[in-house]
Design a protein around this motif. Sequence first.
Motif, short mmCIF file in Angstrom:
data_model
loop_
_atom_site.label_atom_id
_atom_site.label_comp_id
_atom_site.label_asym_id
_atom_site.label_seq_id
_atom_site.Cartn_x
_atom_site.Cartn_y
_atom_site.Cartn_z
N ILE A 61 0.85 -1.19 0.04
CA ILE A 61 0.07 -0.08 -0.10
C ILE A 61 0.95 1.01 -0.06
N VAL A 62 0.52 2.24 -0.75
CA VAL A 62 1.38 3.32 -1.06
C VAL A 62 0.85 4.81 -0.75
N GLU A 63 1.05 5.34 0.12
CA GLU A 63 0.19 6.57 0.54
C GLU A 63 0.80 7.70 -0.29
N LEU A 64 0.11 8.21 -1.17
CA LEU A 64 0.43 9.15 -1.90
C LEU A 64 -0.07 10.59 -1.56
N ALA A 65 -0.79 10.74 -0.46
CA ALA A 65 -1.36 12.00 -0.11
C ALA A 65 -0.35 12.95 0.41
N PRO A 66 0.71 12.36 1.25
CA PRO A 66 1.84 13.27 1.57
C PRO A 66 2.83 13.78 0.37
N VAL A 67 2.73 13.10 -0.70
CA VAL A 67 3.54 13.45 -1.66
C VAL A 67 3.20 15.11 -2.30
N ASP A 68 3.94 15.90 -2.26
CA ASP A 68 3.66 17.24 -2.80
C ASP A 68 4.08 17.54 -4.09
N PRO A 70 4.85 15.67 -7.96
CA PRO A 70 4.39 14.76 -8.69
C PRO A 70 5.87 13.97 -9.07
N ALA A 71 6.93 14.71 -9.03
CA ALA A 71 7.98 13.84 -9.36
C ALA A 71 8.51 12.79 -8.48
N GLY A 72 8.03 13.17 -7.22
CA GLY A 72 8.23 12.01 -6.05
C GLY A 72 7.35 10.91 -6.20
N VAL A 73 6.69 10.59 -7.06
CA VAL A 73 5.51 9.52 -7.01
C VAL A 73 6.16 8.15 -7.19
N PRO A 74 7.40 8.30 -8.16
CA PRO A 74 7.98 6.96 -8.35
C PRO A 74 8.55 6.58 -7.14
N GLU A 75 9.42 7.45 -6.55
CA GLU A 75 10.14 7.27 -5.41
C GLU A 75 9.65 6.76 -3.99
N ARG A 102 21.85 8.21 -6.64
CA ARG A 102 22.49 7.10 -5.48
C ARG A 102 22.00 5.59 -6.16
N GLY A 103 21.12 5.70 -6.71
CA GLY A 103 20.00 4.42 -6.82
C GLY A 103 19.67 4.18 -8.13
N GLY A 104 19.82 4.93 -9.11
CA GLY A 104 19.19 4.60 -10.57
C GLY A 104 17.91 5.22 -10.59
N ASP A 105 17.26 5.18 -11.91
CA ASP A 105 15.90 5.61 -12.16
C ASP A 105 15.11 4.61 -11.37
N PRO A 106 14.16 5.37 -10.48
CA PRO A 106 13.10 4.70 -9.59
C PRO A 106 12.17 3.90 -10.28
N VAL A 107 11.87 4.34 -11.77
CA VAL A 107 10.79 3.59 -12.56
C VAL A 107 11.56 2.25 -12.82
N ASP A 131 -1.55 12.76 -13.13
CA ASP A 131 -0.74 12.70 -14.18
C ASP A 131 0.38 11.70 -14.02
N ALA A 132 1.27 11.94 -13.00
CA ALA A 132 2.38 11.30 -12.51
C ALA A 132 1.96 9.96 -12.21
N ALA A 133 1.07 9.57 -11.56
CA ALA A 133 0.60 8.29 -10.96
C ALA A 133 0.20 7.62 -12.30
N ALA A 134 -0.51 8.18 -13.34
CA ALA A 134 -1.25 7.55 -14.44
C ALA A 134 0.23 6.97 -15.26
N ARG A 135 1.15 8.02 -15.43
CA ARG A 135 2.45 7.38 -16.17
C ARG A 135 3.10 6.36 -15.66
N LEU A 136 3.18 6.56 -14.44
CA LEU A 136 3.95 5.09 -13.69
C LEU A 136 3.40 4.07 -13.79
N VAL A 137 1.68 3.92 -13.60
CA VAL A 137 0.94 2.96 -13.76
C VAL A 137 1.17 2.25 -14.95
N GLU A 138 1.05 3.03 -15.97
CA GLU A 138 0.92 2.52 -17.49
C GLU A 138 2.54 1.80 -17.67
#
Length: 836
Positions: A61-68, A70-75, A102-107, A131-138
Amino acid sequence: LSSARLVTLIGPGGAGKTRLSQEAAEALLRASAGHGGAGGDTTGDGTRHGLLDRVRDGVRIVELAPVDDPAGVPEAVVTAVGARETVLYGAGAEGMRAATERGGDPVDRLAEHCGRRRMLLVLDNCEHVVDAAARLVETLLERCPGLTVLATSREPLGVPGESLRPVEPLPEPVALRLLADRGAAARPGFRVEDDPEACAEICRRLDGLPLAIELAAARLRMLTPRQIADRLDDRFRLLTSGSRTVRPRQQTLRADVDWSWDLLDDGERDVLRRLSVFAGGCDLAAAEAVCGPAVLDVLGSLVDKSLVVASPPADGAGGDGMRYRLLETVAEYASERLDESGQRTGAERAHLTYYRELARTTDPLLRGPDQLAAIGRLEREYENLRTALRHALAARDEQEALCLTLSLAWYWQMRDQRIEARNWCREVMALGPDPFAEPVRPVPSLWRRCTDAPPPMSDEVLAEARRGVHLSHMACMDTELDDWMTPEAQRRLRVIAAVYAPGQPQICRPPGTFWAFALMLIGEMGTLYKVVDEAVRTCRQTPGFDWELASNLQMRANFLANRSDWAGDALRDADEALEIYRRLGDAWGTAESLSARAEARERRGECALAAADYEEAIRYAERLGAHAQAAVLTARLGGVLLETGEEERGERLLREVIERRGGGHEPALPAARLFLTGWLGMTGRTADARDQLRALREEFRLSNYVVFDAFILGAEGWLDVVDGHDERALGTIREALAQSNNPLTLAIAAHMRASHLTMGATALAGVDGGRRARDAARCLGAADASLPPGHVAGRMEREVRDLAERRTRDALGDPAYETAYAEGGRLSPEEAAALV
């Protein structure tokens, strides 16, 4: 989840999307643990086995509410699934870039981690980074064949293959259960059953939203359910005591709606503000009129974001397009924002103009083949029409208010909404001068209706519009008849009666036709008949007045049907009106004409034919959904069936009308209770009959509706006679005779005074040991002599008459009876009444 790899729970804030996603995830984990990865297909189709196999590597389960950002969604997702080191929320773009270095592309790291697993990924609260969530999910769904995603959002992600599952507000029984559970936790001993009405109102007005209901339940520590319900107009200040352990935006109702508002662009906010002026929703045309012609795309966006609810037409509701509405909580919030924007006046003016035109152009359709569709349209938009009237009254815009009221006047009559009509007319009348102020000023003939053109009106049309609203108010006379009987009101009625002249075109159609009620209320029945005759003549001479001709013929038939000697003329008028209404396609008028013809046939003693007309009229009324009209017709049918020998069915219909009663003005109840009372008295069930009369008086008192007292007094007097209380019966019949001498009562029931004299004769024959029997015979002779020519007595009349004669002959003997009876035939009704 068993049939789609991406399921998105969408719905408004506070609907329970997060809770539902968590419950689903936990249930799958429990089932998977018990399943052990082998066998266990309990459904027989492999569905359960397949679904559990898809989460064999777990649920994250990923809580996205605290992510302010969009670039932080994958991380954030990387952290939640354990694919790399944790990155603190709120670290910003610099932190994200550092983590990526440090860790490469999170996606890529996510794809590598999930690509080898069969797992469920829950993405909670995607709407602010959609938008960021949609790109990551796809991307992940393409690269990870064993991955299933369950997302929650206030709008769809818009990813191919996405399955949307709306999380709708709770239905009332479930909402009440939630309130009961949370209320008992907040105040031990709380029970919904202690005030079910207030609790249901809370759940309904909070739109069944779990968050709002939980916030309301928390207030039960200091307020009763009724206090909470009464304060929901200020819900954002009231509902502020949420749990400290939930996210800040879920601790108050305002914060939850603020979250959605902040995600909107300027165009969306403007449309949402303006939509708050509607009541009961709107269609696309109305939204375009109030919000602007380019509203379609914005509406779609607001629907996607769960701020506007789009619903197809309900079965049987008519209309061919979607309707759009705001949940009450969203509507109140948007209304506050509308006030802040300074746009309320313009939005309300656009709303008023649109619905005034809707009413004005729909009104003529109530009189033809499009009648049913027109009724449906007005019913669908009725809350908006009421709101438009309130806007006009608040702005003191008399012309708009007049046009709207007159455009709705016939609809109110058809739907028997007389109390509603009376109250609106009274408010609109207060906006302008009294058009019937003394001295009397005869008015010119007008061939236009006041609603033929929208405001502004000419001075002449404006004056007639004012008169029309005053007449529409008077047409609701039976909801406040006592008020029209005062000396001041009678004087005003005489002024109204003197304003028009018979045959003027504006009194051939509503609301001008209501002028006849003034003549009726002051007892000018002779003038009334002349007025209707002249109206028929004007309609025959005027092209395009077919509907008006049918209306006046039907009205004249109703008047004429009250007397047996006029029943033939009533029959001819009803037949002609019926032919015209059928040709025009007016089902309501057809039912009324059939009813008028049935009454004429009753008066001629043709009860079987009358019953057939009533039954056909009921079918027309029911087809229109005219429930009040159908109930009146059913009561009349029940009464006539008692005459035809179908007593069981007649009694059953009368009882059904009584049992189906709602509240407020109930035009069918007087006839139903009086017919049933007479039948019960004839069959020896006088206690039940008296209960009906007691209920009748109580209902009229409560609803401010007054039936002509002579009917009730006559029935009470008859029951006293049947029960052997002759002395008491005489007192009641004296009152009945005084009431039946009223010109209006005589016009409605020309035979009533004769019936009361006959009842008086029955009682006189039994008092003082038969010493008043001579007066009884004289009363009976006077009663028979005063009947209209050709009068056909009904079953109860015949029974009363037979009883009176038997009693009197037994007391006097035949010779004395014949002598006294002949003497009575030479008495006037007034002289005979004096004997009683």
